[in-house]
Design an enzyme around this catalytic site. Structure first.
Site, PDB file in Angstrom:
ATOM      1  N   ASP A  32       4.380  -4.468   5.798  1.00 30.37           N
ATOM      2  CA  ASP A  32       6.190  -4.113   6.517  1.00 30.37           C
ATOM      3  C   ASP A  32       5.999  -4.542   7.773  1.00 30.37           C
ATOM      4  OD1 ASP A  32       6.595  -4.255   3.515  1.00 30.37           O
ATOM      5  OD2 ASP A  32       6.080  -1.902   3.856  1.00 30.37           O
ATOM      6  N   GLU A 239      15.522  -6.490  -0.042  1.00 31.13           N
ATOM      7  CA  GLU A 239      15.014  -5.405   0.605  1.00 31.13           C
ATOM      8  C   GLU A 239      14.600  -5.869   2.375  1.00 31.13           C
ATOM      9  OE1 GLU A 239      12.130  -3.969  -1.581  1.00 31.13           O
ATOM     10  OE2 GLU A 239      10.229  -5.579  -1.981  1.00 31.13           O
TER      11      GLU A 239
END
Ligand code: FUB
Length: 340
Positions: A32, A239
């Site tokens: 991420d 997301e």
């Protein structure tokens, strides 16, 4: 589903040979990656993946991260330096577990780390921690940010100096449990022709630790101007929202989750609406895909992750970086992570 993603990629050695980029670091697992240029260098704020031993579940309980390390690079082709521990969950008064995808921003010489974690009741909250340096160490505020919830915070600084906080993730990220900023456990992800859920956005207060306004939903439209349908799993938001600005236009990019794509949509305001534009990154090894987009010396880069280095263990990922191209008409060229 994470096992299905692996089964679709039986020949990891071949994919490794064709991978277009290498992990930024291999002494720890990172995912991420949120990249920014601070003080003329690249700072990357990733999740720090570990195997915490939690069993696999549909809520992502196996993503049991406990702390953050910031990475620094003098340039996109330089070695990444691990700047060490930046923040640990034990030092966040309100947080209990699962330090998921973070981001960072700066204002007036201070640095702010935004991060999601579960509170003792199992609810994801978004917190902020403050430092004097881009790499930390960060000191957490005692309470989560009022009015923020779910996961995957990302902060965009517009050219006028305003900062916008985006967040959200469905399924394990709990966004489907909210409507109009109110939590209700009876809510689920919309289905069929109903509009898909979008990420949330609010301008940050000048102090950077509170929202200046209630969050609103970011709407993603199809080419006909209709909100993306809930059953459009190849395009709807799941997301990992991220916003960058190119040639005066705002680009919202995000993961489609269970269809494993990074997509983008273009708009004229940081609040949207955004019109779907296409795929940025085809599926990587591992269930999740999550990224950031950052310019360095006039060139755009995609920071992303995959699970190749761990042999495909979906919660042991490695952050990577590759060049990203905007075509002359503003479209983003699709990247095949194993197209080398
Ligand atoms: O890293 C934990 C979670 O997995 C992130 O918050 C999601 O975006 C997904 O990458």
């Amino acid at each position: 589903d994470h096992h299905a993603a692996l089964a679709a990629n039986p020949c990891l050695d071949e994919l490794a040979a064709r991978a277009i980029s290498r992990p930024l670091v291999t002494h720890i697992y990172t995912a991420d990656p949120s990249a920014h240029v601070f003080e003329g260098r690249l700072y990357i704020y990733p999740s720090h993946d570990i195997d915490g031993g939690a069993p696999f579940d549909d809520e992502g309980g196996h993503f049991g991260m406990q702390d953050y390390h910031v990475l620094r690079m003098d340039a996109p082709d330089a070695d990444a330096i691990d700047c060490g521990l930046a923040l640990h969950v034990r030092d966040v008064p309100w947080a209990d577990r699962q330090m998921w995808a973070p981001d960072a921003a700066t204002r007036d010489g201070r640095y702010y780390l935004y991060f999601p974690a579960k509170d003792p009741g199992g609810m994801f909250r978004i917190g902020v921690a403050i430092a004097e340096r881009p790499e930390g160490p960060f000191r957490a505020e005692p309470e989560p940010i009022p009015g923020a919830y779910s996961i995957d915070p990302a902060v965009f600084e517009d050219e006028d100096g305003a900062h916008y906080l985006y967040f959200g993730g469905i399924w394990g990220g709990q966004l489907q449990k909210y409507r109009d900023n109110r939590h209700d456990l009876s809510h689920e992800e919309p289905v069929g022709a109903d509009p898909a859920l979008g990420p949330r956005v609010a301008r940050l207060d000048a102090g950077m630790t509170t929202l200046a306004e209630p969050t609103r939903e970011v709407v993603i439209l199809d080419e006909a101007g209709h909100p993306l349908r809930a059953d459009d799993h190849a395009r709807r938001f799941f997301e990992g929202p991220w916003v960058h600005k190119h040639d005066g236009r705002y680009y919202l990019s995000y993961s489609t989750g269970n269809t494993h794509l990074l997509c983008y949509a273009i708009g004229d305001s940081p609040y949207g609406p955004f019109t779907y534009g296409g795929v940025i990154l085809k599926p990587v090894v591992g269930w999740t895909t999550h990224h950031s987009i950052c310019a360095f010396d006039g060139q755009w880069y995609l920071f992303y992750h995959d699970a190749l280095h761990s042999g495909g263990v979906t919660h042991l990922r490695s952050a990577k970086c590759t060049v990203l191209h905007h075509e002359s008409d503003g479209r983003i060229r699709t990247i095949d992570p194993y197209g080398g």
